[in-house]
Each structure stands twice: as C-alpha cells, then as structure tokens.
Design a protein around this motif. Structure first.
Motif, PDB file in Angstrom:
ATOM      1  N   ILE A 218       0.800  -1.211   0.000  1.00  0.00           N
ATOM      2  CA  ILE A 218       0.000   0.000   0.000  1.00  0.00           C
ATOM      3  C   ILE A 218       0.838   1.269   0.000  1.00  0.00           C
ATOM      4  N   THR A 219       2.101   1.190   0.450  1.00  0.00           N
ATOM      5  CA  THR A 219       2.949   2.381   0.479  1.00  0.00           C
ATOM      6  C   THR A 219       3.519   2.713  -0.889  1.00  0.00           C
ATOM      7  N   VAL A 220       3.390   1.801  -1.843  1.00  0.00           N
ATOM      8  CA  VAL A 220       3.915   2.038  -3.193  1.00  0.00           C
ATOM      9  C   VAL A 220       2.928   2.874  -3.986  1.00  0.00           C
ATOM     10  N   ASP A 221       3.404   3.956  -4.577  1.00  0.00           N
ATOM     11  CA  ASP A 221       2.527   4.818  -5.372  1.00  0.00           C
ATOM     12  C   ASP A 221       2.368   4.232  -6.768  1.00  0.00           C
ATOM     13  N   TRP A 222       1.829   3.005  -6.802  1.00  0.00           N
ATOM     14  CA  TRP A 222       1.773   2.268  -8.067  1.00  0.00           C
ATOM     15  C   TRP A 222       0.790   2.869  -9.048  1.00  0.00           C
ATOM     16  N   ALA A 223      -0.165   3.654  -8.579  1.00  0.00           N
ATOM     17  CA  ALA A 223      -1.163   4.219  -9.482  1.00  0.00           C
ATOM     18  C   ALA A 223      -0.528   5.162 -10.488  1.00  0.00           C
ATOM     19  N   HIS A 224       0.683   5.656 -10.171  1.00  0.00           N
ATOM     20  CA  HIS A 224       1.340   6.596 -11.074  1.00  0.00           C
ATOM     21  C   HIS A 224       2.636   6.028 -11.644  1.00  0.00           C
ATOM     22  N   ARG A 225       2.862   4.756 -11.441  1.00  0.00           N
ATOM     23  CA  ARG A 225       4.083   4.139 -11.942  1.00  0.00           C
ATOM     24  C   ARG A 225       3.726   2.871 -12.715  1.00  0.00           C
ATOM     25  N   GLU A 226       3.947   2.912 -14.006  1.00  0.00           N
ATOM     26  CA  GLU A 226       3.506   1.816 -14.862  1.00  0.00           C
ATOM     27  C   GLU A 226       4.189   0.501 -14.506  1.00  0.00           C
ATOM     28  N   ILE A 227       5.449   0.568 -14.099  1.00  0.00           N
ATOM     29  CA  ILE A 227       6.172  -0.661 -13.732  1.00  0.00           C
ATOM     30  C   ILE A 227       5.499  -1.307 -12.525  1.00  0.00           C
ATOM     31  N   ALA A 228       5.169  -0.484 -11.523  1.00  0.00           N
ATOM     32  CA  ALA A 228       4.517  -1.014 -10.327  1.00  0.00           C
ATOM     33  C   ALA A 228       3.136  -1.565 -10.658  1.00  0.00           C
ATOM     34  N   ARG A 229       2.431  -0.891 -11.563  1.00  0.00           N
ATOM     35  CA  ARG A 229       1.105  -1.374 -11.981  1.00  0.00           C
ATOM     36  C   ARG A 229       1.233  -2.722 -12.675  1.00  0.00           C
ATOM     37  N   ALA A 230       2.259  -2.870 -13.492  1.00  0.00           N
ATOM     38  CA  ALA A 230       2.472  -4.138 -14.186  1.00  0.00           C
ATOM     39  C   ALA A 230       2.773  -5.253 -13.183  1.00  0.00           C
ATOM     40  N   ASP A 231       3.548  -4.925 -12.138  1.00  0.00           N
ATOM     41  CA  ASP A 231       3.840  -5.917 -11.098  1.00  0.00           C
ATOM     42  C   ASP A 231       2.565  -6.340 -10.389  1.00  0.00           C
ATOM     43  N   LEU A 232       1.704  -5.372 -10.097  1.00  0.00           N
ATOM     44  CA  LEU A 232       0.455  -5.685  -9.418  1.00  0.00           C
ATOM     45  C   LEU A 232      -0.445  -6.534 -10.308  1.00  0.00           C
ATOM     46  N   LEU A 249     -11.771 -15.910 -18.392  1.00  0.00           N
ATOM     47  CA  LEU A 249     -12.386 -14.775 -17.705  1.00  0.00           C
ATOM     48  C   LEU A 249     -11.364 -13.962 -16.917  1.00  0.00           C
ATOM     49  N   GLN A 250     -10.096 -14.408 -16.947  1.00  0.00           N
ATOM     50  CA  GLN A 250      -9.086 -13.763 -16.118  1.00  0.00           C
ATOM     51  C   GLN A 250      -8.779 -12.332 -16.563  1.00  0.00           C
ATOM     52  N   ALA A 251      -8.739 -12.085 -17.871  1.00  0.00           N
ATOM     53  CA  ALA A 251      -8.383 -10.745 -18.352  1.00  0.00           C
ATOM     54  C   ALA A 251      -9.355  -9.699 -17.831  1.00  0.00           C
ATOM     55  N   ALA A 252     -10.647 -10.002 -17.937  1.00  0.00           N
ATOM     56  CA  ALA A 252     -11.655  -9.064 -17.449  1.00  0.00           C
ATOM     57  C   ALA A 252     -11.579  -8.929 -15.932  1.00  0.00           C
ATOM     58  N   ALA A 253     -11.339 -10.048 -15.236  1.00  0.00           N
ATOM     59  CA  ALA A 253     -11.259 -10.017 -13.769  1.00  0.00           C
ATOM     60  C   ALA A 253     -10.061  -9.192 -13.309  1.00  0.00           C
ATOM     61  N   VAL A 254      -8.933  -9.329 -13.990  1.00  0.00           N
ATOM     62  CA  VAL A 254      -7.738  -8.560 -13.638  1.00  0.00           C
ATOM     63  C   VAL A 254      -8.027  -7.069 -13.740  1.00  0.00           C
ATOM     64  N   GLN A 255      -8.693  -6.665 -14.833  1.00  0.00           N
ATOM     65  CA  GLN A 255      -9.009  -5.250 -15.024  1.00  0.00           C
ATOM     66  C   GLN A 255      -9.947  -4.744 -13.939  1.00  0.00           C
ATOM     67  N   THR A 256     -10.965  -5.549 -13.612  1.00  0.00           N
ATOM     68  CA  THR A 256     -11.933  -5.147 -12.584  1.00  0.00           C
ATOM     69  C   THR A 256     -11.275  -5.045 -11.216  1.00  0.00           C
ATOM     70  N   VAL A 257     -10.478  -6.043 -10.864  1.00  0.00           N
ATOM     71  CA  VAL A 257      -9.799  -6.041  -9.566  1.00  0.00           C
ATOM     72  C   VAL A 257      -8.792  -4.898  -9.497  1.00  0.00           C
ATOM     73  N   LEU A 258      -8.095  -4.634 -10.594  1.00  0.00           N
ATOM     74  CA  LEU A 258      -7.114  -3.546 -10.620  1.00  0.00           C
ATOM     75  C   LEU A 258      -7.798  -2.212 -10.357  1.00  0.00           C
ATOM     76  N   GLN A 259      -8.963  -1.996 -10.965  1.00  0.00           N
ATOM     77  CA  GLN A 259      -9.717  -0.765 -10.735  1.00  0.00           C
ATOM     78  C   GLN A 259     -10.160  -0.671  -9.273  1.00  0.00           C
ATOM     79  N   GLN A 260     -10.566  -1.810  -8.714  1.00  0.00           N
ATOM     80  CA  GLN A 260     -10.986  -1.835  -7.309  1.00  0.00           C
ATOM     81  C   GLN A 260      -9.802  -1.501  -6.399  1.00  0.00           C
TER      82      GLN A 260
END
Length: 269
Positions: A218-232, A249-260
């Motif tokens: 949670i301390t990682v500012d991944w929302a603004h770092r594409e590398i961190a987003r890719a790791d998540l 169904l994983q691709a859609a689930a990944v996108q939904t969970v990532l937004q959450q």
C-alpha cells in the motif's frame, strides 16, 4: 433462478423510475445525465431495460442515439456486451457528443469511466446505482457541485448511498467478510459464469488474498508508476491462476480487480 428474476425485476423498476425522472427533469431544465452502475453486466442489462421502454433512444451507430454505455472490455466478454465495448477513439467520440449541448446524446451509463477528469457543463444529473464511499463518494459529490445540482438532491443521494453502504456491510458480515474484502469479492463475482464455476467459498478466499497482497504494497505509489502497476497486474494473475479462476475470464477479472485496488489505494492514503 428466483434471485435472477428478482434482479431483473429490480432493474426494470429502476429503468422505469429513471426514465420518468429524467424526462420530467429535462422538461424543466435542459441537460444531460450520467448513470453509474455496480458492474458492467448491470450496465448492459439496465441499457436493455431502458431501451425496452424507449426504443428510439437506441442506435447501433456511435454518432446517433440518445443513450450509450461507456466501458472497457475485451473479446473474452459476453457477445451481448461487445456492441458497447470500444477503444479510446470511441470513448473520445462519445465524450465529444456528450459535451455538445446540441447533440442528441443525453444519457451515458458507466461503471467507473468519466467519474474523474471529465468536464461537461451540460451534464447536470447523476444517477447512482452502486455503493460508493471514500474517494469515489467524494468524486460523485464534487461532480454534483461542479454541475450545480441542488443541495436537496445531493442529500437525497447521500442518504441512498448510505443505505447501500449499510446493506453491503451487512452482506459482508453474513458472508464472513470485512468491508474491504466484500469489495474484492464483488469484483471477482461480477462475472456470473465465474461465480458459478468457482463457488462462494473459493471466491472469498481469493478476495482475502488479494486484499492482503494490496495491503503489503500500500505504500507504493503504483497508481502513477507503470512498472509497479504491471507488477500488481502479474500478482493478481498469479493469485487467480493459483485458485483456478477460469482462464478465459481472467483478463476481465484482472481489469476489474485492478480498478478496485486503485480505489482502495486512494482511500487508504
């Protein structure tokens, strides 16, 4: 089946109330509206219910029609969703139409698109059919104030949202899930096919592990770092594969969970 019928009937009533309210509203004040739904599946079903009442609001042409859905997706999504899924060019085209007070496009249905960074002075009404809290709730309130919605309407929406939040918490308690876990559970269960394949208990286990994974970073500012987003994104995929979440169904689930998780991270900061 009974639960499904209940959900369909609820959406039919929501559509009827929404159409009636919006037509009365624009009779007194010209403008446009945004409808925010819990999931992409509900977006599509609500669209169908509204079109059943007002067939002339529909058009297969993105340059015509009074009602549109704005959402992302993939080829793995159900066929009935595909007409509503488009690329950035489509979203830009619809955004231009919505911002034009002379364009016939007056209603857009979204899950989480355009809730931030979208300015359309003619957009004076927001209908919310999903629990919202924290950062998301503040975004909704800000949009109300930006478009000069009355205080009475803001208060009524807050009352309705408070009821939805209370209901979500009660549902989480019944499922043995925390308020944060129920949000991830809902993200995973959005696809009814996945919910049927995985089962309730397995989805709860995945929701818990996703939450623990996010909290550890949670301390990682991944929302603004594409590398961190890719790791998540890789972490989410690993957890889904670990518990046998349906591959198609994983691709859609990944996108939904990532937004959450983005919303959770914003609120937690």
């Amino acid at each position: 089946m009974q639960a499904l019928v209940g959900a369909e009937e609820r959406l039919r009533l929501v559509a009827a109330d929404l159409v009636s309210h919006f037509e009365n509203r624009i009779a007194a004040l010209e403008g446009k509206a945004m409808i925010v739904c819990m999931s992409r599946a509900i977006c599509v079903k609500l669209y169908d219910q509204i079109v059943a009442l007002r067939p002339d609001w529909h058009s297969p042409d993105d340059n015509a029609g009074k009602l549109k859905i704005v959402m992302t997706g993939s080829a793995a999504d159900p066929p009935e969703w595909q007409p509503h899924i488009g690329n950035k060019a489509r979203r830009d085209r619809l955004a231009k139409r919505l911002k034009d007070p002379e364009d016939p496009l007056q209603l857009v249905i979204v899950r989480d698109m355009w809730l931030t960074g979208f300015d359309a002075p003619s957009l004076h009404t927001m209908y919310v059919d999903k629990p919202m809290q924290g950062h998301g709730l503040m975004q909704a309130i800000a949009r109300y104030h930006t478009n000069a919605i009355s205080t009475v309407e803001v208060l009524q929406e807050l009352i309705d949202l408070a009821r939805d939040i209370k209901a979500a918490r009660q549902r989480g308690e019944e499922q043995g899930l925390s308020a944060d876990e129920i949000a991830f559970y809902d993200a995973l269960a959005e696809n009814e096919s996945a919910a049927e394949v995985m089962g309730n208990d397995q989805l709860k286990v995945i929701a818990h592990e996703l939450l623990m994974s996010l909290k550890s970073n949670i301390t990682v500012d991944w929302a603004h770092r594409e590398i961190a987003r890719a790791d998540l994104r890789r972490t989410i995929k690993r957890i889904l594969r670990k518990y046998g979440y349906p591959p198609d169904l994983q691709a859609a689930a990944v996108q939904t969970v990532l937004q959450q998780e983005e919303g959770f991270a914003h609120v937690s900061r």
